[in-house]
Design an enzyme around this catalytic site. Structure first.
Site, PDB file in Angstrom:
ATOM      1  N   ASP A 199     -24.251 -23.111  -7.357  1.00  0.00           N
ATOM      2  CA  ASP A 199     -25.469 -22.744  -8.093  1.00  0.00           C
ATOM      3  C   ASP A 199     -25.232 -21.379  -8.729  1.00  0.00           C
ATOM      4  OD1 ASP A 199     -28.060 -22.307  -9.020  1.00  0.00           O
ATOM      5  OD2 ASP A 199     -29.016 -23.077  -7.197  1.00  0.00           O
ATOM      6  N   ASP A 222     -30.034 -20.653 -15.164  1.00  0.00           N
ATOM      7  CA  ASP A 222     -29.856 -21.043 -13.760  1.00  0.00           C
ATOM      8  C   ASP A 222     -29.411 -22.502 -13.750  1.00  0.00           C
ATOM      9  OD1 ASP A 222     -30.150 -21.515 -11.041  1.00  0.00           O
ATOM     10  OD2 ASP A 222     -32.286 -21.008 -10.958  1.00  0.00           O
ATOM     11  N   HIS A 280     -38.564 -24.198 -10.694  1.00  0.00           N
ATOM     12  CA  HIS A 280     -39.366 -22.985 -10.884  1.00  0.00           C
ATOM     13  C   HIS A 280     -39.374 -22.546 -12.336  1.00  0.00           C
ATOM     14  CE1 HIS A 280     -35.404 -20.873 -10.834  1.00  0.00           C
ATOM     15  NE2 HIS A 280     -35.103 -21.876 -10.041  1.00  0.00           N
ATOM     16  N   HIS A 282     -38.158 -16.565  -9.955  1.00  0.00           N
ATOM     17  CA  HIS A 282     -39.218 -17.515  -9.603  1.00  0.00           C
ATOM     18  C   HIS A 282     -40.519 -16.927 -10.131  1.00  0.00           C
ATOM     19  CE1 HIS A 282     -36.904 -20.277  -6.947  1.00  0.00           C
ATOM     20  NE2 HIS A 282     -36.078 -19.267  -7.040  1.00  0.00           N
ATOM     21  N   GLU A 295     -34.508 -28.559 -10.438  1.00  0.00           N
ATOM     22  CA  GLU A 295     -33.372 -28.691  -9.521  1.00  0.00           C
ATOM     23  C   GLU A 295     -33.629 -29.656  -8.369  1.00  0.00           C
ATOM     24  OE1 GLU A 295     -32.235 -25.069  -7.455  1.00  0.00           O
ATOM     25  OE2 GLU A 295     -33.999 -24.038  -8.203  1.00  0.00           O
ATOM     26  N   GLU A 342     -28.945 -29.005 -11.369  1.00  0.00           N
ATOM     27  CA  GLU A 342     -29.958 -28.114 -11.953  1.00  0.00           C
ATOM     28  C   GLU A 342     -29.614 -27.712 -13.376  1.00  0.00           C
ATOM     29  OE1 GLU A 342     -30.280 -24.217 -10.102  1.00  0.00           O
ATOM     30  OE2 GLU A 342     -32.319 -23.972 -10.859  1.00  0.00           O
TER      31      GLU A 342
HETATM   32 CO    CO Z   1     -32.964 -22.379  -9.623  1.00  0.00          CO
END
Ligand code: CO
Length: 289
Positions: free
Chosen positions: A83, A94, A155, A163, A188, A272
């Protein structure tokens, strides 16, 4: 540069860094080497890591990065989630992907998370309800015979906010909150052959600033409000890192993230992307063609 452009650029760098990073995951290679290489790649491209590269193996789902002294290596059959976050002036990309080291035993589990992400992306446009996205993700993962992880969410993202308030569950829920045009969101899905919940399991070597203090000035300057790695502190404090860490933790100036593992020891997969929500659909900012 406008905010949108910064998100686009950060997304592209995060996507490229992940694509490169995945290639370095091989039997016998240290976790730390892969994390450091990805973080260096991000910097070389003109961005900064938005959080430490998360390397989560098998029943570990998230919030783990190797420590400075970590010597763990990837083993044949490991199911590895990478990640990656990159930011430009706080605008974050992200993105995550799962690979299996040298075997194909968990190919369907990996596919379940990927296909759930795809199905969610296909459905996303301004006006879609959070509850609908969760339902699409859950349905796809269950089609494969697996379970979504209920306490790990997608998020929203804003400048220096990883977030940013909006939480997007990976299961059917009653939320009538709608995505808005121009919003940046990370979707994700996590799939597992276990219970579908994660629990804390010790330190993940990731921290955040908890309290404004003169003693956290250097950290604040470097990381703003974004999570940072124990590894990164060696550049600032040198050999004093263990002492500094326990001091800052004791005074609650910083707080730790805990490694999250599947509650029943199930193997976990994750996929994600970061998206820019439009009227008609969305742009996938972290996708590398
Ligand atoms: Co994330």
């Amino acid at each position: 540069m406008e905010e949108y452009e910064e998100f686009v650029k950060a997304g592209k760098i995060a996507g490229e860094a992940l694509k490169e990073g995945i290639k370095w995951v091989r039997e016998g290679i240290e976790y730390r080497e892969v994390a450091e290489k990805i973080e260096e790649y991000i910097k070389a491209k003109g961005a900064m890591p938005a959080f430490p590269v998360n390397i989560s193996v098998n029943n570990v789902a998230a919030h783990f990065t190797p420590s400075q002294s970590c010597r763990d290596v990837f083993k044949k059959g490991d199911v590895v989630k990478i990640d990656v976050g990159a930011h430009i002036n706080g605008c974050i990309g992200d993105t995550a992907k799962t690979v299996e080291v040298g075997t194909k035993k968990y190919a369907k589990l990996i596919e379940a998370a990927e296909e759930a992400l795809k199905a969610a992306i296909d459905s996303i446009k301004a006006g879609i309800k959070i509850g609908e996205i969760g339902e699409i993700i859950e349905e796809k993962i269950r089609e494969y015979g697996f379970t979504p992880i209920k306490n790990l969410h997608g998020h929203s993202l804003e400048r220096y906010k990883l977030h940013a308030g909006l939480s997007i569950p990976n299961f059917k829920n009653k939320s009538k909150v709608e995505l808005k045009e121009g919003q940046i969101v990370a979707i994700e899905p996590f799939a597992t052959d276990g219970l579908g919940m994660v629990v804390d399991a010790g330190l993940g070597n990731i921290y955040r600033i908890e309290k404004d203090s003169i003693m956290a000035r250097e950290l604040k300057k470097r990381f703003n409000s974004l999570p940072f790695a124990e590894r990164w502190l060696y550049e600032i404090y040198g050999e004093k890192v263990p002492f500094k860490l326990s001091f800052l933790l004791k005074r609650r100036i910083i707080a730790p993230y805990f490694k999250l593992i599947e509650a029943k020891g199930g193997v976990v997969s994750q996929a994600e992307h970061t998206l820019f929500v439009t009227k008609e659909g969305c742009e996938i900012l972290t996708e590398i063609k």
